[in-house]
Design a protein around this motif. Structure first.
Motif, mmCIF file in Angstrom:
data_model
loop_
_atom_site.group_PDB
_atom_site.id
_atom_site.type_symbol
_atom_site.label_atom_id
_atom_site.label_comp_id
_atom_site.label_asym_id
_atom_site.label_seq_id
_atom_site.Cartn_x
_atom_site.Cartn_y
_atom_site.Cartn_z
ATOM 1 N N ASP A 36 56.577 -14.603 -1.737
ATOM 2 C CA ASP A 36 56.936 -15.454 -2.869
ATOM 3 C C ASP A 36 56.892 -14.677 -4.190
ATOM 4 O O ASP A 36 56.204 -13.663 -4.308
ATOM 5 C CB ASP A 36 56.063 -16.707 -2.970
ATOM 6 C CG ASP A 36 56.313 -17.681 -1.835
ATOM 7 O OD1 ASP A 36 57.436 -17.668 -1.281
ATOM 8 O OD2 ASP A 36 55.403 -18.453 -1.499
ATOM 9 N N ALA A 37 57.657 -15.145 -5.133
ATOM 10 C CA ALA A 37 57.683 -14.585 -6.488
ATOM 11 C C ALA A 37 58.141 -15.712 -7.397
ATOM 12 O O ALA A 37 59.328 -15.866 -7.672
ATOM 13 C CB ALA A 37 58.613 -13.375 -6.569
ATOM 14 N N GLY A 38 57.206 -16.531 -7.806
ATOM 15 C CA GLY A 38 57.541 -17.737 -8.536
ATOM 16 C C GLY A 38 57.340 -17.637 -10.030
ATOM 17 O O GLY A 38 56.981 -16.601 -10.573
ATOM 18 N N LEU A 39 57.585 -18.753 -10.681
ATOM 19 C CA LEU A 39 57.361 -18.853 -12.117
ATOM 20 C C LEU A 39 56.585 -20.116 -12.401
ATOM 21 O O LEU A 39 56.362 -20.952 -11.531
ATOM 22 C CB LEU A 39 58.677 -18.829 -12.899
ATOM 23 C CG LEU A 39 59.727 -19.932 -12.685
ATOM 24 C CD1 LEU A 39 59.350 -21.260 -13.287
ATOM 25 C CD2 LEU A 39 61.025 -19.462 -13.299
ATOM 26 N N MET A 40 56.173 -20.243 -13.638
ATOM 27 C CA MET A 40 55.481 -21.429 -14.106
ATOM 28 C C MET A 40 56.100 -21.796 -15.448
ATOM 29 O O MET A 40 56.486 -20.922 -16.222
ATOM 30 C CB MET A 40 53.991 -21.118 -14.279
ATOM 31 C CG MET A 40 53.141 -22.281 -14.705
ATOM 32 S SD MET A 40 51.359 -21.878 -14.644
ATOM 33 C CE MET A 40 51.195 -20.888 -16.103
ATOM 34 N N HIS A 41 56.247 -23.054 -15.704
ATOM 35 C CA HIS A 41 56.755 -23.481 -16.998
ATOM 36 C C HIS A 41 55.622 -23.398 -18.010
ATOM 37 O O HIS A 41 54.463 -23.650 -17.683
ATOM 38 C CB HIS A 41 57.350 -24.887 -16.910
ATOM 39 C CG HIS A 41 58.579 -24.913 -16.050
ATOM 40 N ND1 HIS A 41 59.779 -24.423 -16.473
ATOM 41 C CD2 HIS A 41 58.767 -25.331 -14.780
ATOM 42 C CE1 HIS A 41 60.683 -24.544 -15.508
ATOM 43 N NE2 HIS A 41 60.076 -25.092 -14.456
ATOM 44 N N PRO A 42 55.929 -23.025 -19.243
ATOM 45 C CA PRO A 42 54.876 -22.816 -20.242
ATOM 46 C C PRO A 42 54.159 -24.098 -20.620
ATOM 47 O O PRO A 42 54.706 -25.192 -20.533
ATOM 48 C CB PRO A 42 55.640 -22.245 -21.440
ATOM 49 C CG PRO A 42 57.043 -22.696 -21.251
ATOM 50 C CD PRO A 42 57.264 -22.795 -19.771
ATOM 51 N N GLU A 43 52.917 -23.934 -21.051
ATOM 52 C CA GLU A 43 52.132 -25.041 -21.582
ATOM 53 C C GLU A 43 52.690 -25.402 -22.954
ATOM 54 O O GLU A 43 53.393 -24.615 -23.583
ATOM 55 C CB GLU A 43 50.665 -24.632 -21.712
ATOM 56 C CG GLU A 43 50.021 -24.165 -20.402
ATOM 57 C CD GLU A 43 49.831 -25.279 -19.410
ATOM 58 O OE1 GLU A 43 49.600 -26.434 -19.833
ATOM 59 O OE2 GLU A 43 49.902 -25.009 -18.199
ATOM 60 N N ASN A 44 52.386 -26.586 -23.451
ATOM 61 C CA ASN A 44 52.897 -27.045 -24.745
ATOM 62 C C ASN A 44 52.576 -26.092 -25.891
ATOM 63 O O ASN A 44 53.359 -25.944 -26.825
ATOM 64 C CB ASN A 44 52.364 -28.441 -25.069
ATOM 65 C CG ASN A 44 52.973 -29.497 -24.165
ATOM 66 O OD1 ASN A 44 54.054 -29.311 -23.615
ATOM 67 N ND2 ASN A 44 52.270 -30.602 -24.004
ATOM 68 N N MET A 46 52.471 -22.915 -25.822
ATOM 69 C CA MET A 46 53.154 -21.626 -25.665
ATOM 70 C C MET A 46 54.537 -21.673 -26.315
ATOM 71 O O MET A 46 55.554 -21.524 -25.648
ATOM 72 C CB MET A 46 53.275 -21.271 -24.179
ATOM 73 C CG MET A 46 51.984 -21.081 -23.464
ATOM 74 S SD MET A 46 52.295 -20.810 -21.702
ATOM 75 C CE MET A 46 50.898 -19.850 -21.253
ATOM 76 N N LEU A 47 54.557 -21.836 -27.594
ATOM 77 C CA LEU A 47 55.821 -21.954 -28.322
ATOM 78 C C LEU A 47 56.650 -20.676 -28.187
ATOM 79 O O LEU A 47 56.135 -19.572 -28.299
ATOM 80 C CB LEU A 47 55.551 -22.262 -29.791
ATOM 81 C CG LEU A 47 54.774 -23.551 -30.062
ATOM 82 C CD1 LEU A 47 54.452 -23.667 -31.533
ATOM 83 C CD2 LEU A 47 55.546 -24.751 -29.565
ATOM 84 N N GLY A 48 57.941 -20.850 -27.954
ATOM 85 C CA GLY A 48 58.845 -19.714 -27.840
ATOM 86 C C GLY A 48 58.884 -19.054 -26.479
ATOM 87 O O GLY A 48 59.631 -18.110 -26.263
ATOM 88 N N ILE A 49 58.098 -19.536 -25.540
ATOM 89 C CA ILE A 49 58.059 -18.976 -24.184
ATOM 90 C C ILE A 49 58.905 -19.864 -23.278
ATOM 91 O O ILE A 49 58.719 -21.071 -23.237
ATOM 92 C CB ILE A 49 56.613 -18.910 -23.641
ATOM 93 C CG1 ILE A 49 55.687 -18.160 -24.576
ATOM 94 C CG2 ILE A 49 56.590 -18.345 -22.230
ATOM 95 C CD1 ILE A 49 55.965 -16.687 -24.714
ATOM 96 N N ASP A 50 59.857 -19.246 -22.572
ATOM 97 C CA ASP A 50 60.722 -20.011 -21.671
ATOM 98 C C ASP A 50 60.115 -20.173 -20.283
ATOM 99 O O ASP A 50 60.139 -21.248 -19.710
ATOM 100 C CB ASP A 50 62.097 -19.352 -21.563
ATOM 101 C CG ASP A 50 62.863 -19.401 -22.862
ATOM 102 O OD1 ASP A 50 62.725 -20.390 -23.610
ATOM 103 O OD2 ASP A 50 63.610 -18.446 -23.135
ATOM 104 N N VAL A 51 59.619 -19.080 -19.725
ATOM 105 C CA VAL A 51 59.002 -19.118 -18.400
ATOM 106 C C VAL A 51 57.812 -18.162 -18.385
ATOM 107 O O VAL A 51 57.765 -17.197 -19.154
ATOM 108 C CB VAL A 51 59.975 -18.739 -17.256
ATOM 109 C CG1 VAL A 51 61.095 -19.739 -17.129
ATOM 110 C CG2 VAL A 51 60.510 -17.338 -17.409
ATOM 111 N N VAL A 52 56.880 -18.437 -17.478
ATOM 112 C CA VAL A 52 55.718 -17.574 -17.284
ATOM 113 C C VAL A 52 55.824 -17.022 -15.869
ATOM 114 O O VAL A 52 55.961 -17.777 -14.909
ATOM 115 C CB VAL A 52 54.397 -18.361 -17.465
ATOM 116 C CG1 VAL A 52 53.195 -17.439 -17.288
ATOM 117 C CG2 VAL A 52 54.373 -19.048 -18.821
#
Length: 115
Positions: A36-44, A46-52
């Motif tokens: 696997d090689a996943g992503l996480m959506h940013p926390e509120n 984390m302004l300006g961050i699209d994906v983690v």
């Protein structure tokens, strides 16, 4: 008689204690396999961050030993970071037909053109 010298290590680069960013490394002797090689959506906050995405510097430093990426299923937390891995590593990706079809669409979104 041949002595069994197989050494196995399992390392989590993401996905432990959080929802998303799943990426596990399995080392068998000198070979490295990624699960696997996943992503996480940013926390509120984390302004300006699209994906983690997971930190894959461990894999990049050992890129000659990385043999493949295996995907367990097609959720974003499992396939969403493959685009970044494939930009840094030249390895085959394995999964079910459905998972690979979902991955193909995800890669198109990020502008990665892999077969």
């Amino acid at each position: 008689m041949k002595k069994n010298t197989e050494n196995i290590r399992i390392i989590a680069l993401g996905g432990v204690g959080e929802i998303g960013k799943n990426l596990y490394v399995i080392e068998i002797d000198s070979d490295i396999f990624v699960v696997d090689a996943g992503l996480m959506h940013p926390e509120n906050e984390m302004l300006g961050i699209d994906v983690v995405i997971p930190d894959i510097s461990y894999l990049i430093e050992r890129s000659d030993r990385v043999k493949a990426i295996f995907l367990t299923h097609g959720h974003e937390e499992n396939i969403g970071g493959v685009f970044y891995c494939l930009n840094k590593l030249s390895v085959p990706v394995y999964g079910t037909k459905l998972t690979l079809a979902l991955l193909k669409e995800t890669l198109k979104h990020y502008g990665v053109n892999k077969k």
